[in-house]
Scaffold this motif. Structure first.
Motif, short mmCIF file in Angstrom:
data_model
loop_
_atom_site.label_atom_id
_atom_site.label_comp_id
_atom_site.label_asym_id
_atom_site.label_seq_id
_atom_site.Cartn_x
_atom_site.Cartn_y
_atom_site.Cartn_z
N PHE A 84 9.34 10.99 -19.25
CA PHE A 84 10.59 10.25 -19.37
C PHE A 84 11.35 10.64 -20.65
CE2 PHE A 84 8.93 7.06 -16.26
CZ PHE A 84 10.00 7.13 -15.39
N LYS A 85 10.61 10.85 -21.72
CA LYS A 85 11.26 11.28 -22.97
C LYS A 85 11.90 12.65 -22.78
CE LYS A 85 7.87 8.90 -25.90
NZ LYS A 85 6.72 9.12 -26.80
N GLU A 99 17.21 5.57 -33.42
CA GLU A 99 16.05 5.57 -32.53
C GLU A 99 14.94 6.45 -33.09
OE1 GLU A 99 17.58 5.05 -28.03
OE2 GLU A 99 18.49 6.72 -29.10
N LEU A 100 15.31 7.60 -33.67
CA LEU A 100 14.30 8.48 -34.26
C LEU A 100 13.57 7.77 -35.40
CD1 LEU A 100 16.22 11.89 -34.38
CD2 LEU A 100 14.31 11.30 -32.89
N PRO A 210 11.36 10.98 -38.01
CA PRO A 210 10.68 11.75 -36.97
C PRO A 210 11.60 12.75 -36.28
CG PRO A 210 10.07 9.44 -36.82
CD PRO A 210 11.20 9.52 -37.81
N THR A 211 11.06 13.89 -35.93
CA THR A 211 11.79 14.89 -35.16
C THR A 211 11.61 14.59 -33.66
OG1 THR A 211 9.87 16.35 -34.99
CG2 THR A 211 11.29 16.61 -36.94
N LYS A 212 12.33 15.32 -32.84
CA LYS A 212 12.18 15.15 -31.39
C LYS A 212 10.76 15.47 -30.95
CE LYS A 212 17.05 16.17 -30.43
NZ LYS A 212 18.01 17.12 -29.81
N LEU A 216 7.94 13.10 -29.00
CA LEU A 216 7.21 13.50 -27.79
C LEU A 216 5.71 13.29 -27.95
CD1 LEU A 216 9.10 16.76 -26.73
CD2 LEU A 216 9.18 14.53 -25.60
N HIS A 217 5.21 13.47 -29.17
CA HIS A 217 3.78 13.28 -29.43
C HIS A 217 3.41 11.82 -29.66
CE1 HIS A 217 3.77 17.67 -30.16
NE2 HIS A 217 2.47 17.59 -29.90
#
Length: 367
Positions: A84-85, A99-100, A210-212, A216-217
């Motif tokens: 979904f991400k 959001e990040l 946080p990065t994208k 994801l992690h």
């Protein structure tokens, strides 16, 4: 009756009396009309609103005909949330800075949870394994381990400081923790453990955003298709007596039998293929009860492809065994995926979209 009376006659008392009666009825009707007029206005307004609602429903129904809906099902830790991400990053607006930033606390929590699982797991293996000495943490690191295990048990985790990050790195590099990590299938070690440990210094920056890839992690437990994972030797988080692949097999069978999905297309994601490639070299596929008839053919890439095709065939057989005869021709595709690989996910969803579009054309009689 009144409309049929000849009011032009005007002869005699009877006609006069009748005419008077007519006027009386008109007066009463006028008064009744005055009383009913507000109600009629309300009815008219309600009719207008009802018509507008019907118009919007028709409009939305027409718009939804062009929307493909995906229902993702899978066992715990199978990658549903990550997909979904990826969809949001690839096909929508992604994540804004607010959001990040909100994921920083999630990632810090994941770090504490991971190191706790590894330390507690080392102690457990040291008690149960005959060669227990290899799981015994160095004396100088035990206090650090106890401290971090206690932090990992709390509901509220502290901000990851440079000092704590240094202690986590020290414990992570302990030979006993590394040995425990190599046997993560016996525990509930997350796949992203190494990623978290390799990025501790960056995570502990006071200005960390946080990065994208970090997002994801990140792992936030969700409840909840169809996604299948390559965890053929790992136990469920929810039930440590049950193999994850067996649970996924049962879930897939159950979904296929549901009447609400009789006309649904099925896209089966054999996910975490990167982990499967490494694991198949160390753990035989036939440790899973469902794959007990598997026969290895060699090693390296040949064995990886052979094992993959075996698993794929198992799910194809399961699909046909659990589909009604008049439903076996519905769209059914199997894809190997690694949800952290954005390019691969983009390519996969392009194929999914093409499959669904072709299916719609066939159902419309255009192909």
């Amino acid at each position: 009756m009144i409309a049929e009376i000849d009011l032009q006659g005007g002869k005699g008392a009877r006609n006069a009396d009748f005419a008077a009666g007519i006027h009386a009825e008109k007066d009463d009707s006028a008064r009744n009309f005055d009383r009913q007029q507000p109600l009629n206005e309300v009815d008219a307004e309600e009719n207008i609103q009802a018509a507008e609602i019907d118009r919007r429903i028709a409009q939305e129904t027409k718009a939804e005909q062009h929307i493909h809906k995906l229902l993702l099902l899978g066992a715990g830790e199978s990658g549903k949330s990550t997909i979904f991400k990826q969809i949001r990053l690839l096909f929508q607006t992604g994540f804004d800075e607010v959001e990040l930033k909100s994921y920083a606390s999630v990632i810090h929590a994941n770090v504490y949870q991971t190191i706790k699982i590894l330390y507690d797991g080392a102690k457990e293996l040291a008690q149960n394994d005959p060669s227990s000495s290899k799981y015994v943490v160095c004396t100088e690191n035990k206090d650090i381990g106890e401290k971090l295990s206690e932090i990992g048990s709390k509901m509220d985790y502290p901000y990851l400081t440079k000092e704590i990050a240094k202690e986590i790195t020290t414990l992570w590099n302990d030979p006993a923790i590394q040995e425990t990590y190599s046997h993560g299938n016996k525990l509930q070690v997350p796949d992203c453990a190494q990623y978290f440990m390799e990025n501790l210094e960056r995570f502990s920056e006071a200005t960390y955003v946080p990065t994208k890839e970090d997002v994801l992690h990140a792992r936030v437990r969700t409840t909840g298709v169809v996604e299948i994972q390559f965890r053929y030797d790992q136990l469920l988080f929810e039930d440590e007596t049950k193999n994850r692949m067996m649970e996924t097999k049962e879930l897939f069978e159950w979904v296929l039998k549901q009447s609400c999905f009789e006309k649904s297309s099925f896209m089966l994601f054999l996910n975490k293929f990167d982990i499967f490639e490494k694991k198949i070299q160390k753990v035989p596929l036939n440790v899973c009860e469902w794959f007990k008839d598997y026969q290895p053919v060699g090693s390296g890439r040949q064995e990886v492809e052979h094992a993959y095709e075996f698993v794929k065939k198992k799910y194809e057989e399961l699909y046909f065994q659990n589909s009604k005869p008049d439903r076996v021709d519905r769209a059914f595709k199997i894809y190997r995926t690694t949800v952290l690989d954005q390019k691969l996910i983009k390519k996969t969803f392009k194929l999914v979209d093409e499959t669904l579009r072709r299916r719609n054309l066939i159902e419309a009689g255009l192909l």
